[in-house]
Scaffold this motif. Structure first.
Motif, PDB file in Angstrom:
ATOM      1  N   ASP A 189       1.063  -0.554   0.021  1.00 33.23           N
ATOM      2  CA  ASP A 189      -0.327   0.160   0.452  1.00 33.23           C
ATOM      3  C   ASP A 189       0.953   1.510  -0.268  1.00 33.23           C
ATOM      4  N   THR A 190      -0.193   2.145  -0.148  1.00 30.17           N
ATOM      5  CA  THR A 190       0.970   3.490  -0.546  1.00 30.17           C
ATOM      6  C   THR A 190       0.373   4.312   0.410  1.00 30.17           C
ATOM      7  N   GLN A 191       1.138   5.345   1.068  1.00 38.25           N
ATOM      8  CA  GLN A 191       0.528   6.645   1.638  1.00 38.25           C
ATOM      9  C   GLN A 191       1.384   8.284   1.179  1.00 38.25           C
ATOM     10  N   GLU A 192       0.519   8.643   1.303  1.00 36.78           N
ATOM     11  CA  GLU A 192       1.233   9.982   0.917  1.00 36.78           C
ATOM     12  C   GLU A 192       0.825  11.449   1.608  1.00 36.78           C
ATOM     13  N   SER A 193       1.747  11.848   1.764  1.00 41.24           N
ATOM     14  CA  SER A 193       1.642  12.965   2.943  1.00 41.24           C
ATOM     15  C   SER A 193       2.338  13.991   3.210  1.00 41.24           C
ATOM     16  N   TYR A 194       1.685  15.509   3.256  1.00 42.38           N
ATOM     17  CA  TYR A 194       2.562  16.585   3.323  1.00 42.38           C
ATOM     18  C   TYR A 194       2.586  17.455   4.205  1.00 42.38           C
ATOM     19  N   LEU A 195       3.250  18.249   4.518  1.00 37.94           N
ATOM     20  CA  LEU A 195       2.893  19.840   5.678  1.00 37.94           C
ATOM     21  C   LEU A 195       3.371  20.698   4.947  1.00 37.94           C
ATOM     22  N   GLY A 196       1.732  21.692   4.354  1.00 36.13           N
ATOM     23  CA  GLY A 196       2.473  22.703   3.622  1.00 36.13           C
ATOM     24  C   GLY A 196       0.596  23.333   2.964  1.00 36.13           C
ATOM     25  N   ILE A 197       1.379  24.085   2.060  1.00 37.46           N
ATOM     26  CA  ILE A 197      -0.142  24.947   1.420  1.00 37.46           C
ATOM     27  C   ILE A 197      -0.923  24.287   0.502  1.00 37.46           C
ATOM     28  N   PRO A 198      -2.146  23.906   0.386  1.00 39.71           N
ATOM     29  CA  PRO A 198      -3.100  23.471  -0.921  1.00 39.71           C
ATOM     30  C   PRO A 198      -3.304  24.021  -1.925  1.00 39.71           C
ATOM     31  N   SER A 199      -3.254  23.611  -2.628  1.00 43.84           N
ATOM     32  CA  SER A 199      -3.355  24.227  -3.929  1.00 43.84           C
ATOM     33  C   SER A 199      -5.269  25.736  -3.928  1.00 43.84           C
ATOM     34  N   LEU A 200      -5.274  26.633  -3.907  1.00 46.10           N
ATOM     35  CA  LEU A 200      -6.541  27.140  -4.319  1.00 46.10           C
ATOM     36  C   LEU A 200      -6.033  27.401  -4.866  1.00 46.10           C
ATOM     37  N   GLY A 201      -7.758  27.508  -5.717  1.00 45.84           N
ATOM     38  CA  GLY A 201      -8.417  28.651  -6.649  1.00 45.84           C
ATOM     39  C   GLY A 201      -8.715  29.594  -5.873  1.00 45.84           C
ATOM     40  N   ILE A 202      -8.511  30.704  -7.603  1.00 55.50           N
ATOM     41  CA  ILE A 202      -9.645  32.350  -6.926  1.00 55.50           C
ATOM     42  C   ILE A 202     -11.044  32.365  -7.293  1.00 55.50           C
ATOM     43  N   PRO A 203     -11.951  32.361  -5.859  1.00 56.00           N
ATOM     44  CA  PRO A 203     -13.232  32.751  -7.201  1.00 56.00           C
ATOM     45  C   PRO A 203     -13.721  33.868  -7.792  1.00 56.00           C
ATOM     46  N   GLY A 204     -14.516  33.721  -8.852  1.00 62.76           N
ATOM     47  CA  GLY A 204     -13.997  34.322 -10.005  1.00 62.76           C
ATOM     48  C   GLY A 204     -13.600  34.416 -11.134  1.00 62.76           C
ATOM     49  N   MET A 205     -11.685  33.203 -10.630  1.00 66.08           N
ATOM     50  CA  MET A 205     -10.942  34.095 -11.908  1.00 66.08           C
ATOM     51  C   MET A 205     -10.429  32.084 -12.092  1.00 66.08           C
TER      52      MET A 205
END
Length: 271
Positions: free
Chosen positions: A130-146
């Motif tokens: 099995d594979t597990q991925e984890s990270y500490l950081g900032i997830p990708s964010l979408g800009i509303p309306g753009m």
């Protein structure tokens, strides 16, 4: 004297032009020769369908699961291994390890159940990874309306691959068909971690790294440049036959070949 000097000066431009033409011709010839003899080479590499790390995770889990079984109880018994109910990844290694442990314990393998004292029936409760991925950081964010999405930022990330081997074993008397013991299940886990710090890595740890270092003295796949150098060891010789007392033996020293290639002078391996 003055005439000679004038003649020399008047001929100098022609000499210079001749030299320029000769230099240009020589340069052109050198360029053409270079183009003619210059070639390119490419090295083709390929990988197996299953990585060595995956296979080591599974085989190590099988070895650990086998180590929890009392094989010494088969000493002096004729043993038949019935694998018809066994269906798993790396079945050949699993059955081979089972046979090896029976032989090592002093048991005798036989080809059919009708001449055996004990039949071992192995089964698989789960052999795989099995594979597990984890990270500490900032997830990708979408800009509303753009139609713009900010990419994710990973400060620390870890990819973990885990190996599992759950084996079931039962023994019975082939003549009466009755169980000779309760049998049971044995389960073992292995893991391999690849850690990245601000994009640098991988910094490896886990069962596969330990096994590679035990075998050859370092992890065998390069490691990371920030870890300590490790000693390059040789694998322990595999003793195949214990000769009975009185049998002649060959007095030839055993020189094990290095398990990795010799490195150039001044280069060390890092974990």
């Amino acid at each position: 004297m003055a005439l000679a000097q004038t003649s020399f000066l008047s001929g100098d431009p022609r000499t210079n032009r001749r030299r320029v033409r000769q230099s240009f011709t020589l340069s052109l010839v050198m360029v053409l020769v270079t183009i003619a003899v210059t070639g390119c080479a490419s090295t083709k590499t390929s990988n197996t369908a299953r990585t060595a790390t995956e296979q080591l995770l599974i085989s190590s889990a099988i070895d650990r699961a086998m180590s929890n079984v009392r094989f010494d109880e088969f000493a002096n018994y004729k043993v038949f291994i019935d694998e018809k109910y066994l269906d798993s990844v790396d079945k050949g290694y699993l059955v081979g390890s089972l046979r090896h442990n029976v032989l090592q314990s002093g048991g005798q393998l036989v080809a059919t159940a009708d001449v055996a004292d004990v039949v071992i029936e192995p089964r698989s409760g789960g052999v795989g990874t099995d594979t597990q991925e984890s990270y500490l950081g900032i997830p990708s964010l979408g800009i509303p309306g753009m139609p713009i999405e900010l990419p994710e930022v990973k400060f620390v990330s870890r990819d973990t691959q885990m190996g599992t081997a759950k084996l079931g074993l039962v023994c019975y008397d082939p003549k009466s068909g009755k169980a000779l013991g309760l049998g049971g299940e044995t389960t073992a886990l292995t893991h391999n971690n690849d850690t990245y710090l601000l994009g640098m890595g991988p910094f490896r740890s886990g069962s596969v790294l330990d096994q590679r270092e035990k075998a050859v003295g370092f992890n065998g796949v390069g490691g990371s440049f920030m870890s300590n150098p490790a000693h390059i060891a040789k694998s322990k010789p595999v003793m195949m036959v214990n000769k009975p007392a009185g049998m002649p033996s060959l007095d030839v020293p055993f020189n094990a070949a290095p398990q990795i290639a010799t490195l150039p002078e001044g280069i060390t391996t890092n974990r």
